[in-house]
Write a protein that holds these residues in place. Structure first.
Motif, PDB file in Angstrom:
ATOM      1  N   PRO A 298      25.092  68.180 -18.615  1.00 17.17           N
ATOM      2  CA  PRO A 298      26.456  67.651 -18.439  1.00 17.17           C
ATOM      3  C   PRO A 298      27.032  67.942 -17.054  1.00 17.17           C
ATOM      4  O   PRO A 298      27.749  67.109 -16.493  1.00 17.17           O
ATOM      5  CB  PRO A 298      27.277  68.364 -19.517  1.00 17.17           C
ATOM      6  CG  PRO A 298      26.315  68.929 -20.459  1.00 17.17           C
ATOM      7  CD  PRO A 298      25.020  69.097 -19.743  1.00 17.17           C
ATOM      8  N   ILE A 299      26.685  69.079 -16.495  1.00 20.89           N
ATOM      9  CA  ILE A 299      27.174  69.427 -15.162  1.00 20.89           C
ATOM     10  C   ILE A 299      26.587  68.481 -14.121  1.00 20.89           C
ATOM     11  O   ILE A 299      27.293  67.969 -13.254  1.00 20.89           O
ATOM     12  CB  ILE A 299      26.809  70.886 -14.812  1.00 20.89           C
ATOM     13  CG1 ILE A 299      27.452  71.845 -15.802  1.00 20.89           C
ATOM     14  CG2 ILE A 299      27.221  71.221 -13.392  1.00 20.89           C
ATOM     15  CD1 ILE A 299      26.946  73.266 -15.701  1.00 20.89           C
ATOM     16  N   LEU A 300      25.287  68.225 -14.218  1.00 20.35           N
ATOM     17  CA  LEU A 300      24.627  67.379 -13.226  1.00 20.35           C
ATOM     18  C   LEU A 300      25.025  65.914 -13.365  1.00 20.35           C
ATOM     19  O   LEU A 300      25.188  65.213 -12.361  1.00 20.35           O
ATOM     20  CB  LEU A 300      23.111  67.549 -13.333  1.00 20.35           C
ATOM     21  CG  LEU A 300      22.615  68.952 -12.967  1.00 20.35           C
ATOM     22  CD1 LEU A 300      21.149  69.085 -13.289  1.00 20.35           C
ATOM     23  CD2 LEU A 300      22.888  69.238 -11.515  1.00 20.35           C
ATOM     24  N   ILE A 301      25.194  65.459 -14.589  1.00 17.23           N
ATOM     25  CA  ILE A 301      25.679  64.085 -14.788  1.00 17.23           C
ATOM     26  C   ILE A 301      27.099  63.963 -14.236  1.00 17.23           C
ATOM     27  O   ILE A 301      27.447  62.969 -13.586  1.00 17.23           O
ATOM     28  CB  ILE A 301      25.594  63.700 -16.279  1.00 17.23           C
ATOM     29  CG1 ILE A 301      24.130  63.575 -16.701  1.00 17.23           C
ATOM     30  CG2 ILE A 301      26.337  62.398 -16.547  1.00 17.23           C
ATOM     31  CD1 ILE A 301      23.908  63.440 -18.183  1.00 17.23           C
ATOM     32  N   GLY A 302      27.919  64.984 -14.464  1.00 16.39           N
ATOM     33  CA  GLY A 302      29.265  65.001 -13.888  1.00 16.39           C
ATOM     34  C   GLY A 302      29.231  65.036 -12.372  1.00 16.39           C
ATOM     35  O   GLY A 302      30.072  64.427 -11.712  1.00 16.39           O
TER      36      GLY A 302
ATOM     37  N   PHE B 297      22.681  62.641  -3.439  1.00 20.11           N
ATOM     38  CA  PHE B 297      21.223  62.712  -3.415  1.00 20.11           C
ATOM     39  C   PHE B 297      20.725  64.015  -4.020  1.00 20.11           C
ATOM     40  O   PHE B 297      19.788  64.025  -4.816  1.00 20.11           O
ATOM     41  CB  PHE B 297      20.723  62.564  -1.969  1.00 20.11           C
ATOM     42  CG  PHE B 297      19.234  62.691  -1.838  1.00 20.11           C
ATOM     43  CD1 PHE B 297      18.396  61.681  -2.284  1.00 20.11           C
ATOM     44  CD2 PHE B 297      18.672  63.834  -1.282  1.00 20.11           C
ATOM     45  CE1 PHE B 297      17.022  61.798  -2.178  1.00 20.11           C
ATOM     46  CE2 PHE B 297      17.310  63.961  -1.170  1.00 20.11           C
ATOM     47  CZ  PHE B 297      16.480  62.943  -1.608  1.00 20.11           C
ATOM     48  N   LEU B 298      21.370  65.125  -3.677  1.00 26.87           N
ATOM     49  CA  LEU B 298      20.987  66.429  -4.211  1.00 26.87           C
ATOM     50  C   LEU B 298      21.187  66.483  -5.719  1.00 26.87           C
ATOM     51  O   LEU B 298      20.337  66.990  -6.446  1.00 26.87           O
ATOM     52  CB  LEU B 298      21.808  67.521  -3.520  1.00 26.87           C
ATOM     53  CG  LEU B 298      21.379  68.950  -3.707  1.00 26.87           C
ATOM     54  CD1 LEU B 298      19.963  69.155  -3.208  1.00 26.87           C
ATOM     55  CD2 LEU B 298      22.337  69.872  -2.987  1.00 26.87           C
ATOM     56  N   ALA B 299      22.294  65.918  -6.204  1.00 30.47           N
ATOM     57  CA  ALA B 299      22.558  65.904  -7.645  1.00 30.47           C
ATOM     58  C   ALA B 299      21.549  65.019  -8.377  1.00 30.47           C
ATOM     59  O   ALA B 299      21.084  65.371  -9.462  1.00 30.47           O
ATOM     60  CB  ALA B 299      23.976  65.421  -7.920  1.00 30.47           C
ATOM     61  N   LEU B 300      21.198  63.876  -7.795  1.00 28.93           N
ATOM     62  CA  LEU B 300      20.226  62.990  -8.433  1.00 28.93           C
ATOM     63  C   LEU B 300      18.835  63.615  -8.482  1.00 28.93           C
ATOM     64  O   LEU B 300      18.148  63.510  -9.506  1.00 28.93           O
ATOM     65  CB  LEU B 300      20.169  61.650  -7.693  1.00 28.93           C
ATOM     66  CG  LEU B 300      21.334  60.706  -7.952  1.00 28.93           C
ATOM     67  CD1 LEU B 300      21.257  59.504  -7.023  1.00 28.93           C
ATOM     68  CD2 LEU B 300      21.357  60.265  -9.397  1.00 28.93           C
ATOM     69  N   VAL B 301      18.421  64.276  -7.416  1.00 28.54           N
ATOM     70  CA  VAL B 301      17.110  64.926  -7.398  1.00 28.54           C
ATOM     71  C   VAL B 301      17.087  66.064  -8.412  1.00 28.54           C
ATOM     72  O   VAL B 301      16.125  66.208  -9.180  1.00 28.54           O
ATOM     73  CB  VAL B 301      16.762  65.421  -5.975  1.00 28.54           C
ATOM     74  CG1 VAL B 301      15.560  66.349  -5.989  1.00 28.54           C
ATOM     75  CG2 VAL B 301      16.511  64.246  -5.055  1.00 28.54           C
TER      76      VAL B 301
END
Length: 140
Positions: A90-94, A110-114
């Motif tokens: 949930p944190i990363l999707i947010g 980009f960092l969150a998607l990777v």
């Protein structure tokens, strides 16, 4: 439950040391990010400001930092890896959604998607042979 056992058997048969290093690097990265957030609370509050009008801003601040720190340690050691990653999702999707709701930061997107992609991989793959999960399972 059988699906998880089958995934574990497949992952243990196809374990590579480089994947364990990637898992450890992911855990260390999440831990460092949690430490950065806890030492720089105004930065975290500024990051979640686009979704703060929904409510629960202080809850998010108090969820993100411990989840990153504790989850990062658990992922690095391979202890309950899938559960730790489920807490991170949930944190990363947010983190991905905040870039589309507020000001776009391409490097953090980009960092969150990777990080999200690597977390999804380890959610399916598991912790591997060189982990605390495997050690505890084998030496009960």
């Amino acid at each position: 439950m059988n699906n998880v056992k089958e995934l574990n058997k497949w992952a243990n048969a196809h374990t590579y040391f480089t994947l364990d290093l990637v898992r450890i690097a992911l855990g260390v990265f999440l831990f460092v990010k949690g430490v950065y957030f806890i030492t720089n609370i105004p930065y975290l509050v500024d990051l979640i400001s686009p979704i703060d009008n929904i409510g629960g801003g202080m809850f998010l601040v108090h969820y993100i930092t411990p989840a990153h720190m504790i989850g990062g340690i658990m992922i690095a050691f391979g202890l309950l890896t899938r559960w730790a990653i489920i807490a991170q999702l949930p944190i990363l999707i947010g983190a991905v959604l905040v870039n589309f709701m507020g000001e776009m930061h391409t490097e953090s997107l980009f960092l969150a998607l990777v990080t999200l992609a690597v977390c999804f991989f380890f959610l399916v793959y598991g912790s591997g042979k060189n982990s605390a999960d495997y050690y505890f399972k084998m030496y009960q």
